[in-house]
Design an enzyme around this catalytic site. Structure first.
Site, PDB file in Angstrom:
ATOM      1  N   GLU A 284      24.394  43.333  32.679  1.00  0.00           N
ATOM      2  CA  GLU A 284      25.403  44.315  33.078  1.00  0.00           C
ATOM      3  C   GLU A 284      25.841  45.077  31.837  1.00  0.00           C
ATOM      4  O   GLU A 284      25.907  44.507  30.745  1.00  0.00           O
ATOM      5  CB  GLU A 284      26.603  43.632  33.733  1.00  0.00           C
ATOM      6  CG  GLU A 284      27.289  42.585  32.901  1.00  0.00           C
ATOM      7  CD  GLU A 284      28.344  41.832  33.721  1.00  0.00           C
ATOM      8  OE1 GLU A 284      28.298  40.595  33.715  1.00  0.00           O
ATOM      9  OE2 GLU A 284      29.151  42.507  34.380  1.00  0.00           O
TER      10      GLU A 284
ATOM     11  N   ASP B 159      32.091  44.806  41.982  1.00  0.00           N
ATOM     12  CA  ASP B 159      31.292  43.688  41.436  1.00  0.00           C
ATOM     13  C   ASP B 159      31.314  42.575  42.479  1.00  0.00           C
ATOM     14  O   ASP B 159      32.346  41.960  42.715  1.00  0.00           O
ATOM     15  CB  ASP B 159      31.922  43.220  40.107  1.00  0.00           C
ATOM     16  CG  ASP B 159      30.973  42.354  39.286  1.00  0.00           C
ATOM     17  OD1 ASP B 159      31.188  42.207  38.065  1.00  0.00           O
ATOM     18  OD2 ASP B 159      30.025  41.809  39.895  1.00  0.00           O
TER      19      ASP B 159
ATOM     20  N   HIS C  45      28.937  32.002  34.161  1.00  0.00           N
ATOM     21  CA  HIS C  45      28.580  32.307  32.776  1.00  0.00           C
ATOM     22  C   HIS C  45      27.876  31.090  32.197  1.00  0.00           C
ATOM     23  O   HIS C  45      28.517  30.085  31.906  1.00  0.00           O
ATOM     24  CB  HIS C  45      29.813  32.655  31.944  1.00  0.00           C
ATOM     25  CG  HIS C  45      29.485  33.448  30.715  1.00  0.00           C
ATOM     26  ND1 HIS C  45      28.597  32.974  29.768  1.00  0.00           N
ATOM     27  CD2 HIS C  45      29.861  34.675  30.289  1.00  0.00           C
ATOM     28  CE1 HIS C  45      28.464  33.881  28.810  1.00  0.00           C
ATOM     29  NE2 HIS C  45      29.225  34.925  29.094  1.00  0.00           N
TER      30      HIS C  45
ATOM     31  N   ASP D  31      24.668  38.086  41.083  1.00  0.00           N
ATOM     32  CA  ASP D  31      25.756  38.844  40.456  1.00  0.00           C
ATOM     33  C   ASP D  31      25.273  40.270  40.244  1.00  0.00           C
ATOM     34  O   ASP D  31      24.397  40.505  39.411  1.00  0.00           O
ATOM     35  CB  ASP D  31      26.110  38.176  39.115  1.00  0.00           C
ATOM     36  CG  ASP D  31      27.283  38.842  38.399  1.00  0.00           C
ATOM     37  OD1 ASP D  31      27.636  38.397  37.292  1.00  0.00           O
ATOM     38  OD2 ASP D  31      27.834  39.820  38.954  1.00  0.00           O
TER      39      ASP D  31
ATOM     40  N   HIS E 193      25.292  38.053  30.967  1.00  0.00           N
ATOM     41  CA  HIS E 193      25.399  36.610  30.729  1.00  0.00           C
ATOM     42  C   HIS E 193      24.325  35.857  31.495  1.00  0.00           C
ATOM     43  O   HIS E 193      23.876  36.272  32.564  1.00  0.00           O
ATOM     44  CB  HIS E 193      26.779  36.137  31.186  1.00  0.00           C
ATOM     45  CG  HIS E 193      27.153  36.644  32.540  1.00  0.00           C
ATOM     46  ND1 HIS E 193      26.923  35.934  33.690  1.00  0.00           N
ATOM     47  CD2 HIS E 193      27.724  37.824  32.947  1.00  0.00           C
ATOM     48  CE1 HIS E 193      27.343  36.637  34.731  1.00  0.00           C
ATOM     49  NE2 HIS E 193      27.818  37.796  34.324  1.00  0.00           N
TER      50      HIS E 193
ATOM     51  N   GLU F 186      25.141  46.494  37.209  1.00  0.00           N
ATOM     52  CA  GLU F 186      24.703  45.125  36.909  1.00  0.00           C
ATOM     53  C   GLU F 186      23.619  44.658  37.860  1.00  0.00           C
ATOM     54  O   GLU F 186      23.708  44.917  39.072  1.00  0.00           O
ATOM     55  CB  GLU F 186      25.885  44.166  37.015  1.00  0.00           C
ATOM     56  CG  GLU F 186      25.549  42.695  36.808  1.00  0.00           C
ATOM     57  CD  GLU F 186      26.794  41.818  36.820  1.00  0.00           C
ATOM     58  OE1 GLU F 186      26.807  40.786  36.146  1.00  0.00           O
ATOM     59  OE2 GLU F 186      27.777  42.232  37.494  1.00  0.00           O
TER      60      GLU F 186
HETATM   61  O1  57R Z   1      30.660  39.747  34.502  1.00  0.00           O
HETATM   62  C1  57R Z   1      36.710  34.086  36.985  1.00  0.00           C
HETATM   63  C2  57R Z   1      34.763  35.416  36.719  1.00  0.00           C
HETATM   64  N1  57R Z   1      31.677  37.314  33.328  1.00  0.00           N
HETATM   65  C3  57R Z   1      33.881  36.298  37.286  1.00  0.00           C
HETATM   66  C4  57R Z   1      32.771  36.746  36.562  1.00  0.00           C
HETATM   67  O2  57R Z   1      31.987  39.779  29.689  1.00  0.00           O
HETATM   68  C5  57R Z   1      32.556  36.301  35.302  1.00  0.00           C
HETATM   69  O3  57R Z   1      33.822  38.798  28.798  1.00  0.00           O
HETATM   70  C6  57R Z   1      33.424  35.414  34.709  1.00  0.00           C
HETATM   71  O4  57R Z   1      35.833  35.026  37.466  1.00  0.00           O
HETATM   72  C7  57R Z   1      34.539  34.956  35.424  1.00  0.00           C
HETATM   73  C8  57R Z   1      32.682  39.085  28.710  1.00  0.00           C
HETATM   74  N2  57R Z   1      31.894  38.823  27.645  1.00  0.00           N
HETATM   75  C9  57R Z   1      32.421  38.153  26.464  1.00  0.00           C
HETATM   76  C10 57R Z   1      32.002  36.723  26.588  1.00  0.00           C
HETATM   77  C11 57R Z   1      31.812  38.839  25.248  1.00  0.00           C
HETATM   78  C12 57R Z   1      32.636  39.822  30.994  1.00  0.00           C
HETATM   79  C13 57R Z   1      32.055  41.044  31.717  1.00  0.00           C
HETATM   80  C14 57R Z   1      32.228  41.010  33.115  1.00  0.00           C
HETATM   81  C15 57R Z   1      31.910  39.754  33.904  1.00  0.00           C
HETATM   82  C16 57R Z   1      32.861  39.764  35.020  1.00  0.00           C
HETATM   83  C17 57R Z   1      31.942  38.560  33.053  1.00  0.00           C
HETATM   84  C18 57R Z   1      32.252  38.589  31.745  1.00  0.00           C
HETATM   85  N3  57R Z   1      32.185  37.350  31.253  1.00  0.00           N
HETATM   86  N4  57R Z   1      31.818  36.552  32.262  1.00  0.00           N
HETATM   87  C19 57R Z   1      31.310  36.746  34.590  1.00  0.00           C
HETATM   88 CO    CO Z   2      28.450  39.507  35.732  1.00  0.00          CO
END
Ligand code: 57R
Ligand code: CO
Length: 379
Positions: free
Chosen positions: A272, A159, A247, A170, A239, A360
């Site tokens: 994704e 990723d 996010h 992303d 997201h 993704e």
């Molecule tokens: O995309 C601190 C990061 N992201 C990197 C990417 O889905 C993200 O938890 C956030 O570094 C922080 C999730 N969804 C719930 C809200 C239902 C994950 C799935 C993967 C990922 C990495 C992600 C998620 N949430 N934000 C981006």
């Molecule tokens: Co993502």
């Protein structure tokens, strides 16, 4: 006209040597796309039920677009996308069992830093390089001292995040080195393409979840004579993405749900999907590597000087962009935690022995068409 004059006239201008990418690719893209115009992504038409849109939304969008010069933004995200395509192309060719996760992370990040011509918060790495293995679905990247080595049985989620002026590209893909889980990977690729296809202006997030789940769960994987249904992971999601904010507040779940929230014109989304042969649900487990400043966190008075310097360093180097311990190590910091100011994102795992995969893309909901900016000839 004398011979000399004719020869002088004909002397051709030396042709400008086309700047090529070496192996590994290290040439800043602005040296290649000298006119600042970067390749457009895959264009998908919106479904026909968009014509009633000329109501208020239009006004909201125009309001949003007036804030930014569209041309500029489109070029920023497309430049980030071209960097992503070149970095992942080299990664897919180079990543092999026997390499350490640290080597793989450096290979990808050195490529991103060079091609995006990293410059503080103007352009650089968008978030920590996710290298989650097997039942771990997301938010794993090696910390200093990590000795994990990639095995041929492993299923690796790569990723990668690239940003230009806060526009974060992303996009992620899954690698395997033996065919056992080919069908799982196929299922997740198809489910993500369904999510991308079903996305559009005024589309309700819940409907996209239903379509993704239907595609995902129409697959099963046979491992060692035992058949496992492929499940959408119910507590992970795609997201929305905002400027310098990975996010953006809207989550696109991977299962049927009644979220009536709509996608809006001008928004950026990371579509994704995660498929699993396990429970289809993740929990936080293992050492944390991923962190990010909490957007508009309540003011927390810091007494410790060390905490103050750490916060200053995080703000200077990352702002609200996600980071990992390795990036702080690079910035010469030794501590990572600042409760209430910095959120920790531990690795997210499904049951031991289960396998998870991810694909993704980043999409842009332009007024006229949907642009899958991260689309490439690989996925
Ligand atoms: O995309 C601190 C990061 N992201 C990197 C990417 O889905 C993200 O938890 C956030 O570094 C922080 C999730 N969804 C719930 C809200 C239902 C994950 C799935 C993967 C990922 C990495 C992600 C998620 N949430 N934000 C981006
Ligand atoms: Co993502």
């Amino acid at each position: 006209m004398g011979e000399a004059a004719k020869r002088k006239k004909k002397k051709k201008k030396p042709k400008k040597k086309k700047v090529e990418q070496g192996v590994p690719p290290r040439t800043g893209l602005s040296k290649i796309f000298t006119d600042g115009i970067y390749p457009e992504g895959e264009i998908q038409e919106y479904k026909d039920d968009n014509n009633w849109r000329t109501t208020s939304e239009e006004m909201r969008y125009n309001e949003r677009m007036v804030l930014e010069d569209p041309e500029l933004t489109y070029q920023n995200i497309r430049r980030a996308a071209e960097v992503h395509r070149l970095v992942r192309k080299h990664a897919r060719k180079t990543i092999r069992p026997g390499m350490s996760m640290t080597e793989i992370a450096n290979l990808i990040e050195d490529g991103t830093r060079a091609l995006v011509e990293e410059e503080g918060l103007e352009s650089g790495i968008g978030f920590p390089t996710g290298l989650s293995l097997n039942n771990c679905a997301a938010h794993y990247t090696p910390n200093a001292g990590d000795t994990v080595v990639l095995q041929k049985e492993d299923v690796l989620k790569v990723d990668i995040g690239v940003h230009v002026k806060g526009r974060i590209l992303d996009s992620a893909f899954t690698l395997n080195f033996e065919p056992t889980y080919d069908t799982l990977i196929e299922a997740v690729k198809a489910a993500t393409d369904t999510g991308v296809r079903e996305s559009g202006i005024d589309v309700r997030l819940g409907e996209i979840g239903a379509a993704i789940q239907e595609t995902m769960e129409s697959y099963e994987v046979e491992v060692g004579g035992k058949v496992y249904p492929v499940k959408s992971i119910e507590n992970l999601s795609g997201h929305s993405i905002n400027l310098y904010q990975i996010h953006g507040g809207k989550s696109v779940l991977l299962v049927k749900n009644d979220d009536q929230t709509k996608m809006e014109e001008g928004e950026y989304f990371a579509i994704e999907t995660f498929g699993s042969t396990g429970r289809g649900r993740v929990i936080e487990s293992g050492d944390c590597s991923h962190y990010a400043k909490i957007i508009d966190a309540p003011h927390v008075p810091l007494r410790l000087q060390s905490a103050k310097t750490l916060l200053k360093s995080i703000t200077k180097n990352f702002g609200t962009l996600p980071f990992c311990r390795r990036y702080l190590d690079r910035a010469g910091e030794t501590k990572y935690l600042l409760a209430g100011i910095v959120q920790d994102y531990p690795p997210l795992v499904d049951t031991k022995g289960s396998m998870t995969a991810q694909f993704e893309h980043t999409i842009l909901l332009r007024p006229t068409v949907k642009e899958v900016v991260s689309r490439g000839d690989d996925y």
